[in-house]
Design a protein around this motif. Structure first.
Motif, PDB file in Angstrom:
ATOM      1  N   ARG A  23       0.771  -1.087  -0.061  1.00  0.00           N
ATOM      2  CA  ARG A  23       0.221  -0.001   0.031  1.00  0.00           C
ATOM      3  C   ARG A  23       1.087   1.076   0.033  1.00  0.00           C
ATOM      4  O   ARG A  23       0.686   2.416  -0.339  1.00  0.00           O
ATOM      5  N   ARG A  24       1.964   1.118   0.558  1.00  0.00           N
ATOM      6  CA  ARG A  24       2.956   2.185   0.599  1.00  0.00           C
ATOM      7  C   ARG A  24       3.511   2.663  -0.809  1.00  0.00           C
ATOM      8  O   ARG A  24       3.346   3.841  -0.873  1.00  0.00           O
ATOM      9  N   CYS A  25       4.217   1.773  -1.289  1.00  0.00           N
ATOM     10  CA  CYS A  25       4.865   2.106  -2.440  1.00  0.00           C
ATOM     11  C   CYS A  25       4.756   1.325  -3.869  1.00  0.00           C
ATOM     12  O   CYS A  25       4.839   1.689  -4.761  1.00  0.00           O
ATOM     13  N   GLY A  26       3.317   0.705  -3.583  1.00  0.00           N
ATOM     14  CA  GLY A  26       2.834  -0.082  -4.956  1.00  0.00           C
ATOM     15  C   GLY A  26       3.497  -0.999  -5.384  1.00  0.00           C
ATOM     16  O   GLY A  26       2.975  -1.510  -6.468  1.00  0.00           O
ATOM     17  N   LEU A  35       6.560  -9.425   3.636  1.00  0.00           N
ATOM     18  CA  LEU A  35       7.279  -8.175   3.897  1.00  0.00           C
ATOM     19  C   LEU A  35       7.545  -7.436   2.537  1.00  0.00           C
ATOM     20  O   LEU A  35       8.362  -8.108   1.868  1.00  0.00           O
ATOM     21  N   CYS A  36       7.366  -6.045   2.526  1.00  0.00           N
ATOM     22  CA  CYS A  36       7.891  -5.525   1.205  1.00  0.00           C
ATOM     23  C   CYS A  36       9.208  -5.303   1.198  1.00  0.00           C
ATOM     24  O   CYS A  36       9.866  -4.859   2.257  1.00  0.00           O
ATOM     25  N   ARG A  37      10.034  -5.786  -0.061  1.00  0.00           N
ATOM     26  CA  ARG A  37      11.493  -5.398   0.116  1.00  0.00           C
ATOM     27  C   ARG A  37      12.007  -4.131   0.263  1.00  0.00           C
ATOM     28  O   ARG A  37      12.963  -3.818   0.757  1.00  0.00           O
TER      29      ARG A  37
END
Ligand SMILES: [Zn+2]
Length: 140
Positions: A23-26, A35-37
């Motif tokens: 949601r934060r960086c797309g 977890l988003c890298r």
């Protein structure tokens, strides 16, 4: 053959290509990650339905297949760049190795991946086929 329906049920959810988007960086991930890298703990991942469409980024023709894949040789393993961004490694189907080229438009299909004759198991998963209109698509 008794084990097939249960296996099918267990993997049914994967028929729809579900990834995760931060949601934060797309950034979109497939297979889904926890977890988003980029954002690590600041990111928040949500499930997203992927189109299953993409294009061939690179590929390899497999002429000496591993055990269990002999019947489908030669076949093409491709690195597919999905529309949403993620790279997926998968087998290409319904296309001759000579016809595959970088940038070819493909879409995902849910197909039999491997058959274990001794155990009577059939495994299903994603393969990619040329998008209709680009090639004369033939049935298996
Ligand atoms: Zn992120």
């Amino acid at each position: 053959m008794m084990s097939v329906p249960r296996f099918w049920r267990n993997t049914k959810a994967r028929y729809r290509m579900i990834g995760r988007r931060c949601r934060r960086c797309g950034q979109v991930y497939f297979p889904p990650r926890n977890l988003c890298r980029r954002c690590r703990r600041r990111g928040e991942l949500e499930e997203v339905q992927l189109s299953g469409r993409g294009e061939v980024y690179s590929f390899t023709v497999i002429r000496t297949p591993p055990v269990g894949f002999e019947r489908s040789a030669p076949y093409v393993m491709a690195l597919v760049k999905l529309e949403e961004g993620p790279m997926v490694t998968a087998q290409l189907a319904d296309v001759e190795p000579e016809e595959v080229r970088i940038g070819m438009k493909v879409r995902s299909v849910f197909r039999k991946i491997q058959e274990d004759g001794e155990a009577g198991l059939i495994y299903y998963g994603f393969k990619f086929v040329p998008v209709e209109g680009e090639h004369d698509v033939q049935g298996e």
